[in-house]
Design a protein around this motif. Structure first.
Motif, PDB file in Angstrom:
ATOM      1  N   GLY A 194      -1.586  -0.080  20.598  1.00  0.00           N
ATOM      2  CA  GLY A 194      -2.356   0.924  21.065  1.00  0.00           C
ATOM      3  C   GLY A 194      -3.370   1.496  20.123  1.00  0.00           C
ATOM      4  O   GLY A 194      -4.711   1.627  20.511  1.00  0.00           O
ATOM      5  N   ASN A 195      -3.075   1.848  19.221  1.00  0.00           N
ATOM      6  CA  ASN A 195      -3.910   2.569  17.999  1.00  0.00           C
ATOM      7  C   ASN A 195      -4.015   1.771  16.749  1.00  0.00           C
ATOM      8  O   ASN A 195      -3.132   0.901  16.547  1.00  0.00           O
ATOM      9  CB  ASN A 195      -3.427   4.105  18.066  1.00  0.00           C
ATOM     10  N   GLN A 196      -4.874   2.311  16.027  1.00  0.00           N
ATOM     11  CA  GLN A 196      -5.034   1.337  14.508  1.00  0.00           C
ATOM     12  C   GLN A 196      -3.958   1.657  13.725  1.00  0.00           C
ATOM     13  O   GLN A 196      -3.557   0.811  12.966  1.00  0.00           O
ATOM     14  CB  GLN A 196      -6.484   2.046  14.166  1.00  0.00           C
ATOM     15  N   SER A 197      -3.269   2.920  13.568  1.00  0.00           N
ATOM     16  CA  SER A 197      -2.138   2.885  12.699  1.00  0.00           C
ATOM     17  C   SER A 197      -1.152   2.160  12.982  1.00  0.00           C
ATOM     18  O   SER A 197      -0.267   1.713  12.407  1.00  0.00           O
ATOM     19  CB  SER A 197      -1.959   4.511  12.662  1.00  0.00           C
ATOM     20  N   GLU A 198      -0.827   2.121  14.349  1.00  0.00           N
ATOM     21  CA  GLU A 198       0.166   1.168  15.079  1.00  0.00           C
ATOM     22  C   GLU A 198       0.075  -0.129  14.548  1.00  0.00           C
ATOM     23  O   GLU A 198       0.840  -1.127  14.020  1.00  0.00           O
ATOM     24  CB  GLU A 198       0.545   1.143  16.479  1.00  0.00           C
ATOM     25  N   ARG A 199      -1.448  -0.708  14.935  1.00  0.00           N
ATOM     26  CA  ARG A 199      -1.729  -2.004  14.538  1.00  0.00           C
ATOM     27  C   ARG A 199      -1.309  -2.180  12.921  1.00  0.00           C
ATOM     28  O   ARG A 199      -0.963  -3.337  12.639  1.00  0.00           O
ATOM     29  CB  ARG A 199      -3.051  -2.437  14.807  1.00  0.00           C
ATOM     30  N   LYS A 200      -1.630  -1.570  12.264  1.00  0.00           N
ATOM     31  CA  LYS A 200      -1.739  -1.512  10.699  1.00  0.00           C
ATOM     32  C   LYS A 200      -0.520  -1.706  10.257  1.00  0.00           C
ATOM     33  O   LYS A 200       0.097  -2.662   9.514  1.00  0.00           O
ATOM     34  CB  LYS A 200      -2.120  -0.407   9.810  1.00  0.00           C
ATOM     35  N   SER A 201       0.767  -0.841  10.738  1.00  0.00           N
ATOM     36  CA  SER A 201       2.099  -0.820  10.516  1.00  0.00           C
ATOM     37  C   SER A 201       2.724  -2.190  11.008  1.00  0.00           C
ATOM     38  O   SER A 201       3.385  -2.965  10.501  1.00  0.00           O
ATOM     39  CB  SER A 201       2.889   0.239  11.366  1.00  0.00           C
ATOM     40  N   LEU A 202       2.393  -2.664  12.036  1.00  0.00           N
ATOM     41  CA  LEU A 202       2.645  -3.868  12.740  1.00  0.00           C
ATOM     42  C   LEU A 202       2.219  -5.336  11.948  1.00  0.00           C
ATOM     43  O   LEU A 202       2.991  -6.101  11.491  1.00  0.00           O
ATOM     44  CB  LEU A 202       2.449  -4.350  14.188  1.00  0.00           C
ATOM     45  N   SER A 203       1.099  -5.004  11.403  1.00  0.00           N
ATOM     46  CA  SER A 203       0.471  -6.042  10.543  1.00  0.00           C
ATOM     47  C   SER A 203       1.146  -6.237   9.211  1.00  0.00           C
ATOM     48  O   SER A 203       1.570  -7.173   8.506  1.00  0.00           O
ATOM     49  CB  SER A 203      -1.083  -5.887  10.340  1.00  0.00           C
ATOM     50  N   ARG A 204       1.603  -4.914   8.620  1.00  0.00           N
ATOM     51  CA  ARG A 204       2.376  -5.029   7.207  1.00  0.00           C
ATOM     52  C   ARG A 204       3.810  -5.588   7.452  1.00  0.00           C
ATOM     53  O   ARG A 204       4.283  -6.490   6.714  1.00  0.00           O
ATOM     54  CB  ARG A 204       2.411  -3.705   6.820  1.00  0.00           C
ATOM     55  N   LYS A 205       4.303  -5.335   8.745  1.00  0.00           N
ATOM     56  CA  LYS A 205       5.695  -5.709   8.865  1.00  0.00           C
ATOM     57  C   LYS A 205       5.632  -7.372   9.186  1.00  0.00           C
ATOM     58  O   LYS A 205       6.435  -8.009   8.478  1.00  0.00           O
ATOM     59  CB  LYS A 205       6.118  -5.179  10.081  1.00  0.00           C
ATOM     60  N   ALA A 206       4.497  -7.692  10.013  1.00  0.00           N
ATOM     61  CA  ALA A 206       4.313  -9.123  10.145  1.00  0.00           C
ATOM     62  C   ALA A 206       4.112  -9.854   9.063  1.00  0.00           C
ATOM     63  O   ALA A 206       4.506 -11.066   8.668  1.00  0.00           O
ATOM     64  CB  ALA A 206       3.407  -9.469  11.186  1.00  0.00           C
ATOM     65  N   THR A 207       3.311  -9.404   7.871  1.00  0.00           N
ATOM     66  CA  THR A 207       2.972 -10.044   6.730  1.00  0.00           C
ATOM     67  C   THR A 207       4.322  -9.907   5.831  1.00  0.00           C
ATOM     68  O   THR A 207       4.718 -11.156   4.992  1.00  0.00           O
ATOM     69  CB  THR A 207       2.023  -9.268   5.787  1.00  0.00           C
ATOM     70  N   ALA A 208       5.032  -9.114   5.959  1.00  0.00           N
ATOM     71  CA  ALA A 208       6.257  -8.996   4.818  1.00  0.00           C
ATOM     72  C   ALA A 208       7.171 -10.035   5.401  1.00  0.00           C
ATOM     73  O   ALA A 208       8.127 -10.747   4.772  1.00  0.00           O
ATOM     74  CB  ALA A 208       6.860  -7.377   4.842  1.00  0.00           C
ATOM     75  N   ASN A 209       7.467 -10.214   6.966  1.00  0.00           N
ATOM     76  CA  ASN A 209       8.308 -11.085   7.690  1.00  0.00           C
ATOM     77  C   ASN A 209       8.051 -12.366   7.127  1.00  0.00           C
ATOM     78  O   ASN A 209       8.792 -13.361   6.688  1.00  0.00           O
ATOM     79  CB  ASN A 209       8.504 -11.027   9.231  1.00  0.00           C
ATOM     80  N   TYR A 210       6.851 -12.729   7.217  1.00  0.00           N
ATOM     81  CA  TYR A 210       6.202 -14.182   7.189  1.00  0.00           C
ATOM     82  C   TYR A 210       6.481 -14.439   5.271  1.00  0.00           C
ATOM     83  O   TYR A 210       7.130 -15.606   5.144  1.00  0.00           O
ATOM     84  CB  TYR A 210       4.826 -14.312   7.206  1.00  0.00           C
ATOM     85  N   LEU A 211       6.206 -13.523   4.441  1.00  0.00           N
ATOM     86  CA  LEU A 211       6.482 -14.023   3.147  1.00  0.00           C
ATOM     87  C   LEU A 211       7.785 -13.784   2.749  1.00  0.00           C
ATOM     88  O   LEU A 211       8.075 -14.820   1.958  1.00  0.00           O
ATOM     89  CB  LEU A 211       5.545 -12.768   2.401  1.00  0.00           C
ATOM     90  N   LEU A 212       8.815 -13.080   3.318  1.00  0.00           N
ATOM     91  CA  LEU A 212      10.056 -13.322   2.910  1.00  0.00           C
ATOM     92  C   LEU A 212      10.809 -14.755   3.561  1.00  0.00           C
ATOM     93  O   LEU A 212      11.415 -15.261   3.000  1.00  0.00           O
ATOM     94  CB  LEU A 212      10.718 -12.170   3.895  1.00  0.00           C
ATOM     95  N   PHE A 213      10.122 -15.025   4.698  1.00  0.00           N
ATOM     96  CA  PHE A 213      10.513 -16.383   5.336  1.00  0.00           C
ATOM     97  C   PHE A 213      10.313 -17.349   4.361  1.00  0.00           C
ATOM     98  O   PHE A 213      10.900 -18.290   4.167  1.00  0.00           O
ATOM     99  CB  PHE A 213      10.145 -16.280   6.816  1.00  0.00           C
TER     100      PHE A 213
END
Length: 114
Positions: free
Chosen positions: A84-103
């Motif tokens: 819904g909001n920009q800070s939540e999108r940023k948090s999800l983006s950081r997690k998604a990037t970290a998940n992909y790089l770890l995989f």
């Protein structure tokens, strides 16, 4: 990819990919160690593609303030409601990037599991 099936010697589990990812690094490490040991190469490839698309989706959402999907295919569904909001999108983006790089590390090196 909607579900990931992991069958191991003592049982099995079904991961609802759209609900599980993006997740914390701690949760990802636990799951990725099971995936590395017990999933087929095809399942690993599908999950890798899903994590890549999820990363791209959230990165674009942050850059465009939720107005664009970027290079993500139109028929790909990130699952759930968009953040819904920009800070939540940023948090999800950081997690998604970290998940992909770890995989990606998992596929190359065993040192990440320690």
């Amino acid at each position: 990819m909607k579900e990931l099936y992991i069958k191991y010697p003592n049982g099995q589990m079904v991961i609802h990919v759209h609900r599980f990812f993006p997740c914390t690094q701690k949760r990802a490490k636990k799951l990725f160690s099971l995936i590395k040991q017990y999933c087929t190469d095809q399942a690993k490839e599908e999950l890798c593609m899903h994590l890549f698309l999820l990363r791209e989706y959230y990165r674009t959402q942050v850059e465009t303030f939720g107005q664009d999907r970027g290079n993500v295919p139109a028929d790909w569904d990130p699952g759930g409601d968009p953040a819904g909001n920009q800070s939540e999108r940023k948090s999800l983006s950081r997690k998604a990037t970290a998940n992909y790089l770890l995989f990606c590390e998992m596929e190359v090196d065993d040192a990440w599991m320690s």
